[in-house]
Design a protein around this motif. Structure first.
Motif, mmCIF file in Angstrom:
data_model
loop_
_atom_site.group_PDB
_atom_site.id
_atom_site.type_symbol
_atom_site.label_atom_id
_atom_site.label_comp_id
_atom_site.label_asym_id
_atom_site.label_seq_id
_atom_site.Cartn_x
_atom_site.Cartn_y
_atom_site.Cartn_z
ATOM 1 N N ARG A 209 0.815 -1.204 0.000
ATOM 2 C CA ARG A 209 0.000 0.000 0.000
ATOM 3 C C ARG A 209 0.854 1.262 0.000
ATOM 4 O O ARG A 209 0.418 2.306 -0.466
ATOM 5 N N GLU A 210 2.073 1.167 0.559
ATOM 6 C CA GLU A 210 2.922 2.349 0.586
ATOM 7 C C GLU A 210 4.373 1.965 0.808
ATOM 8 O O GLU A 210 4.692 0.866 1.263
ATOM 9 N N GLN A 211 5.241 2.941 0.469
ATOM 10 C CA GLN A 211 6.674 2.823 0.701
ATOM 11 C C GLN A 211 7.168 4.182 1.147
ATOM 12 O O GLN A 211 6.681 5.221 0.682
ATOM 13 N N THR A 212 8.168 4.157 2.024
ATOM 14 C CA THR A 212 8.703 5.411 2.558
ATOM 15 C C THR A 212 10.214 5.416 2.434
ATOM 16 O O THR A 212 10.870 4.385 2.637
ATOM 17 N N SER A 213 10.739 6.603 2.106
ATOM 18 C CA SER A 213 12.185 6.790 2.082
ATOM 19 C C SER A 213 12.463 8.225 2.489
ATOM 20 O O SER A 213 12.195 9.159 1.727
ATOM 21 N N GLY A 214 12.946 8.388 3.701
ATOM 22 C CA GLY A 214 13.230 9.742 4.188
ATOM 23 C C GLY A 214 11.979 10.606 4.204
ATOM 24 O O GLY A 214 10.978 10.250 4.826
ATOM 25 N N ARG A 215 12.046 11.725 3.470
ATOM 26 C CA ARG A 215 10.899 12.649 3.440
ATOM 27 C C ARG A 215 9.863 12.269 2.383
ATOM 28 O O ARG A 215 8.880 12.993 2.196
ATOM 29 N N LEU A 216 10.089 11.178 1.699
ATOM 30 C CA LEU A 216 9.196 10.742 0.635
ATOM 31 C C LEU A 216 8.330 9.574 1.096
ATOM 32 O O LEU A 216 8.814 8.656 1.746
ATOM 33 N N ILE B 248 5.772 14.553 -0.468
ATOM 34 C CA ILE B 248 7.087 15.077 -0.106
ATOM 35 C C ILE B 248 6.898 16.001 1.087
ATOM 36 O O ILE B 248 6.161 17.000 0.996
ATOM 37 N N ALA B 249 7.526 15.668 2.173
ATOM 38 C CA ALA B 249 7.413 16.471 3.393
ATOM 39 C C ALA B 249 8.515 17.518 3.445
ATOM 40 O O ALA B 249 9.641 17.281 3.001
ATOM 41 N N ALA B 250 8.154 18.667 3.987
ATOM 42 C CA ALA B 250 9.123 19.747 4.234
ATOM 43 C C ALA B 250 10.016 19.977 3.017
ATOM 44 O O ALA B 250 11.237 19.784 3.076
ATOM 45 N N SER B 251 9.408 20.361 1.917
ATOM 46 C CA SER B 251 10.133 20.471 0.652
ATOM 47 C C SER B 251 11.319 21.440 0.745
ATOM 48 O O SER B 251 11.303 22.420 1.506
ATOM 49 N N GLN B 252 12.338 21.139 -0.068
ATOM 50 C CA GLN B 252 13.567 21.929 -0.105
ATOM 51 C C GLN B 252 13.865 22.305 -1.555
ATOM 52 O O GLN B 252 13.454 21.605 -2.477
ATOM 53 N N PRO B 253 14.634 23.385 -1.771
ATOM 54 C CA PRO B 253 14.974 23.760 -3.154
ATOM 55 C C PRO B 253 15.642 22.624 -3.927
ATOM 56 O O PRO B 253 15.444 22.493 -5.133
ATOM 57 N N GLY B 254 16.388 21.785 -3.226
ATOM 58 C CA GLY B 254 17.032 20.651 -3.877
ATOM 59 C C GLY B 254 16.066 19.597 -4.371
ATOM 60 O O GLY B 254 16.468 18.691 -5.113
ATOM 61 N N ASP B 255 14.808 19.700 -3.982
ATOM 62 C CA ASP B 255 13.794 18.765 -4.482
ATOM 63 C C ASP B 255 13.293 19.160 -5.866
ATOM 64 O O ASP B 255 12.545 18.404 -6.494
ATOM 65 N N SER B 256 13.680 20.328 -6.332
ATOM 66 C CA SER B 256 13.242 20.803 -7.636
ATOM 67 C C SER B 256 13.748 19.863 -8.725
ATOM 68 O O SER B 256 14.945 19.623 -8.860
ATOM 69 N N ALA B 257 12.812 19.310 -9.486
ATOM 70 C CA ALA B 257 13.107 18.315 -10.519
ATOM 71 C C ALA B 257 11.788 17.908 -11.158
ATOM 72 O O ALA B 257 10.718 18.368 -10.757
ATOM 73 N N THR B 258 11.873 17.028 -12.132
ATOM 74 C CA THR B 258 10.663 16.427 -12.696
ATOM 75 C C THR B 258 10.485 15.043 -12.079
ATOM 76 O O THR B 258 11.437 14.265 -11.998
ATOM 77 N N TYR B 259 9.276 14.765 -11.647
ATOM 78 C CA TYR B 259 8.966 13.491 -11.005
ATOM 79 C C TYR B 259 8.068 12.673 -11.931
ATOM 80 O O TYR B 259 7.042 13.168 -12.408
ATOM 81 N N LEU B 260 8.494 11.470 -12.198
ATOM 82 C CA LEU B 260 7.785 10.586 -13.124
ATOM 83 C C LEU B 260 7.327 9.333 -12.398
ATOM 84 O O LEU B 260 8.068 8.778 -11.584
ATOM 85 N N CYS B 261 6.120 8.905 -12.681
ATOM 86 C CA CYS B 261 5.692 7.598 -12.199
ATOM 87 C C CYS B 261 5.620 6.644 -13.383
ATOM 88 O O CYS B 261 5.403 7.070 -14.535
#
Lengths: 113, 115
Positions: A55-62, A77-90
């Motif tokens: 049902r779910e998977q967790t890795s750090g803030r994700l 994504i919890a507590a987003s940071q500028p370094g999270d800026s990117a394209t996310y694909l499923c």
């Protein structure tokens, strides 16, 4: 034919905000679902993989969730940071296709400092 | 351990010219994939190799695209002649074997611009 859709296409948030990216797929007969990150000019990096029985998977803030019956997945994504800026694909994998990945079009995330 | 290597990283050509992309998979990976990624879209599979055999090339436009994987290691994807609509990123990925349990690792891609 399996189709994967991601909403929104682009998202801009201030630093520190929690956010959710959405992914939907038309055929619930998937083997697993993956979330990838793609930085400009770079390849894809796998973030989380959820098996169809999970049902779910967790890795750090994700945190990624999967509701196979409704054909939906979310990436939180919890507590987003500028370094999270990117394209996310499923992407989903279905049976009997040799591991072929079927991707959504991606969500371009921008986290403003 | 080195990842998937692709070259060139960028290529600009005029339409009707030929172009070739090269991919070196992770050592020991038997399965190799070529994906096409148009701007603002997710990657789409062009061809999958298991060792030197192309086992899924249903999405490869065979009138102008060709691929080979001699000796089951490196692979080359060729376009001849290139068209304006071929401008995109060409991604190579590899996995230990085919099948849903084998994670695919992606290279940085080759960005092609056709003028």
């Amino acid at each position: 034919k399996q189709e994967v859709t991601q909403i929104p296409a682009a998202l801009s948030v201030p630093e520190g905000e929690n956010l959710v990216l959405n992914c939907s797929f038309t055929d619930s007969a998937i083997y697993n679902l993956q979330w990838f990150r793609q930085d400009p000019g770079k390849g894809l990096t796998s973030l989380l993989l959820i098996q169809s029985s999970q049902r779910e998977q967790t890795s750090g803030r994700l945190n990624a969730s999967l509701d196979k019956s409704s054909g939906r997945s979310t990436l939180y994504i919890a507590a987003s940071q500028p370094g999270d800026s990117a394209t996310y694909l499923c992407a989903v994998t279905t049976y009997n296709q040799g591991g072929k990945l079927i991707f959504g079009q991606g969500t371009e995330l921008s986290v403003k400092p | 351990e080195a990842g998937v290597v692709q070259s060139p990283r960028y290529k600009i050509i005029e339409k009707k010219q030929p172009v070739a992309f090269w991919c070196n998979p992770i050592s020991g990976h038997n399965t190799l994939y070529w994906y096409l990624q148009n701007l603002g879209q997710g990657p789409e599979l062009l061809i999958r190799y298991e060792n030197e055999e192309a086992v899924d090339d249903s999405q490869l436009p065979k009138d102008r695209f060709s691929a080979e994987r001699l000796k089951g290691v490196d692979s080359t994807l060729k376009i001849q002649p290139a068209e304006l609509g071929d401008s995109a990123v060409y991604l190579c990925a590899s996995s230990l074997a085919a099948g849903v349990d084998n994670e695919q690792f992606f290279g940085p891609g080759t960005r092609l611009t056709v003028l």
